[in-house]
Design a protein around this motif. Sequence first.
Motif, PDB file in Angstrom:
ATOM      1  N   ILE A 130     -38.711 -60.020   3.747  1.00  0.00           N
ATOM      2  CA  ILE A 130     -38.759 -58.550   3.747  1.00  0.00           C
ATOM      3  C   ILE A 130     -37.865 -57.988   4.865  1.00  0.00           C
ATOM      4  CG2 ILE A 130     -40.260 -56.514   3.693  1.00  0.00           C
ATOM      5  CD1 ILE A 130     -40.721 -58.643   1.438  1.00  0.00           C
ATOM      6  N   GLY A 131     -38.043 -58.505   6.080  1.00  0.00           N
ATOM      7  CA  GLY A 131     -37.245 -57.990   7.203  1.00  0.00           C
ATOM      8  C   GLY A 131     -35.782 -58.381   7.116  1.00  0.00           C
ATOM      9  N   THR A 132     -35.499 -59.547   6.522  1.00  0.00           N
ATOM     10  CA  THR A 132     -34.118 -60.034   6.494  1.00  0.00           C
ATOM     11  C   THR A 132     -33.338 -59.519   5.289  1.00  0.00           C
ATOM     12  OG1 THR A 132     -34.948 -61.992   5.360  1.00  0.00           O
ATOM     13  CG2 THR A 132     -34.551 -62.203   7.738  1.00  0.00           C
ATOM     14  N   CYS A 133     -34.030 -59.283   4.158  1.00  0.00           N
ATOM     15  CA  CYS A 133     -33.296 -59.054   2.920  1.00  0.00           C
ATOM     16  C   CYS A 133     -33.761 -57.811   2.146  1.00  0.00           C
ATOM     17  CB  CYS A 133     -33.469 -60.338   2.097  1.00  0.00           C
ATOM     18  SG  CYS A 133     -32.868 -60.256   0.457  1.00  0.00           S
ATOM     19  N   VAL A 134     -35.079 -57.676   1.960  1.00  0.00           N
ATOM     20  CA  VAL A 134     -35.565 -56.574   1.114  1.00  0.00           C
ATOM     21  C   VAL A 134     -35.460 -55.226   1.841  1.00  0.00           C
ATOM     22  CG1 VAL A 134     -37.513 -55.697  -0.239  1.00  0.00           C
ATOM     23  CG2 VAL A 134     -37.145 -58.163  -0.036  1.00  0.00           C
ATOM     24  N   ARG A 185     -35.013 -73.361   1.506  1.00  0.00           N
ATOM     25  CA  ARG A 185     -34.296 -72.996   0.286  1.00  0.00           C
ATOM     26  C   ARG A 185     -33.006 -72.248   0.651  1.00  0.00           C
ATOM     27  NH1 ARG A 185     -38.891 -68.641  -1.124  1.00  0.00           N
ATOM     28  NH2 ARG A 185     -38.035 -66.927   0.074  1.00  0.00           N
ATOM     29  N   GLU A 186     -32.065 -72.307  -0.281  1.00  0.00           N
ATOM     30  CA  GLU A 186     -30.773 -71.682  -0.009  1.00  0.00           C
ATOM     31  C   GLU A 186     -30.856 -70.158  -0.066  1.00  0.00           C
ATOM     32  OE1 GLU A 186     -27.104 -72.856  -2.220  1.00  0.00           O
ATOM     33  OE2 GLU A 186     -27.793 -74.809  -1.476  1.00  0.00           O
ATOM     34  N   GLU A 187     -31.602 -69.687  -1.062  1.00  0.00           N
ATOM     35  CA  GLU A 187     -31.681 -68.242  -1.317  1.00  0.00           C
ATOM     36  C   GLU A 187     -32.778 -67.604  -0.456  1.00  0.00           C
ATOM     37  OE1 GLU A 187     -30.339 -64.977  -3.899  1.00  0.00           O
ATOM     38  OE2 GLU A 187     -29.604 -67.012  -3.683  1.00  0.00           O
ATOM     39  N   SER A 188     -32.431 -66.679   0.420  1.00  0.00           N
ATOM     40  CA  SER A 188     -33.387 -65.932   1.255  1.00  0.00           C
ATOM     41  C   SER A 188     -34.496 -66.808   1.837  1.00  0.00           C
ATOM     42  CB  SER A 188     -34.035 -64.803   0.464  1.00  0.00           C
ATOM     43  OG  SER A 188     -33.106 -64.076  -0.242  1.00  0.00           O
ATOM     44  N   PRO A 189     -34.171 -67.795   2.651  1.00  0.00           N
ATOM     45  CA  PRO A 189     -35.241 -68.620   3.221  1.00  0.00           C
ATOM     46  C   PRO A 189     -36.115 -67.821   4.193  1.00  0.00           C
ATOM     47  CG  PRO A 189     -33.153 -69.112   4.294  1.00  0.00           C
ATOM     48  CD  PRO A 189     -32.842 -68.158   3.182  1.00  0.00           C
ATOM     49  N   LEU A 190     -37.329 -68.321   4.403  1.00  0.00           N
ATOM     50  CA  LEU A 190     -38.224 -67.687   5.373  1.00  0.00           C
ATOM     51  C   LEU A 190     -37.596 -67.823   6.757  1.00  0.00           C
ATOM     52  CD1 LEU A 190     -40.952 -66.555   6.379  1.00  0.00           C
ATOM     53  CD2 LEU A 190     -41.779 -68.907   6.431  1.00  0.00           C
ATOM     54  N   LYS A 191     -37.341 -66.684   7.384  1.00  0.00           N
ATOM     55  CA  LYS A 191     -36.662 -66.693   8.680  1.00  0.00           C
ATOM     56  C   LYS A 191     -37.015 -65.408   9.410  1.00  0.00           C
ATOM     57  CE  LYS A 191     -32.181 -65.994   9.225  1.00  0.00           C
ATOM     58  NZ  LYS A 191     -30.851 -65.880   8.823  1.00  0.00           N
ATOM     59  N   GLN A 192     -37.201 -65.526  10.712  1.00  0.00           N
ATOM     60  CA  GLN A 192     -37.503 -64.311  11.473  1.00  0.00           C
ATOM     61  C   GLN A 192     -36.251 -63.444  11.589  1.00  0.00           C
ATOM     62  OE1 GLN A 192     -39.206 -65.061  15.344  1.00  0.00           O
ATOM     63  NE2 GLN A 192     -38.944 -62.948  15.982  1.00  0.00           N
TER      64      GLN A 192
END
Length: 223
Positions: A130-134, A185-192
């Motif tokens: 959410i914070g990184t992509c959405v 995962r390559e697509e939108s991995p969980l990351k702070q």
Amino acid sequence: MSYNVAIDGPAGAGKSTIAKAVAKSMNLIYVDTGAMYRAMALYMLRKGISLEDTEEIIEKCPQADITIRYENGVQVVLLNGENVNEFLRTEEVGSAASVISPIPEVRRKLVELQKNLAAQRDCIMDGRDIGTCVLPNAQLKIFLTASSEVRAKRRYDELVQKGVEGDLSTILEDIKERDYRDTHREESPLKQAEDAVLIDTSNMSAEEVISTISRMCRESREQ
Ligand code: DC
């Protein structure tokens, strides 16, 4: 412009409990994005599609119409018009969601739905990206975490409370596997996100976390 709070973190960090309570105290709607991935997974499971058959999942994905409605502040997930809330919280559906969520076509469809919701409503949205992509421009971003042992114990206690049998070591293994999949995962991995505030809830009560985040919300709303 709508006011948006993003909460990301691994499975079992307490995101939904915390986000629901903060939503109530701050008069925001709570958007559970995991439930959307779960609804998509439920569709594939019901259709008997193998979770290893990525091609088939991509082909069937447009046929799963997922929409969100709010009833008395509670998120209702509609899968092709059917309220599927009661089917989403099983371990089977959760694991299936973790397997299909890396597929870019699945993510694209659900991220669009999430962005539209957040543009229209003041909300607190939880998930992995959410914070990184959405919602890269969310006014407040939180990365909520806890040790895998603490998260497994919380899941176990939740099951016991529901009267469901669970095995702590199996749950811990499942959490570790899911963490690995979600972060690698390559697509939108969980990351702070770089501008997210890290909160480790391993030694905090739910009340402490809720009041900490509610205070941050008030401060960021006043700015
Ligand atoms: O938060 P949850 O357990 O309901 O999420 C189920 C799965 O969906 C999880 O393994 C990862 C995936 N997910 C995701 O990839 N992106 C999100 N924004 C939310 C969930």
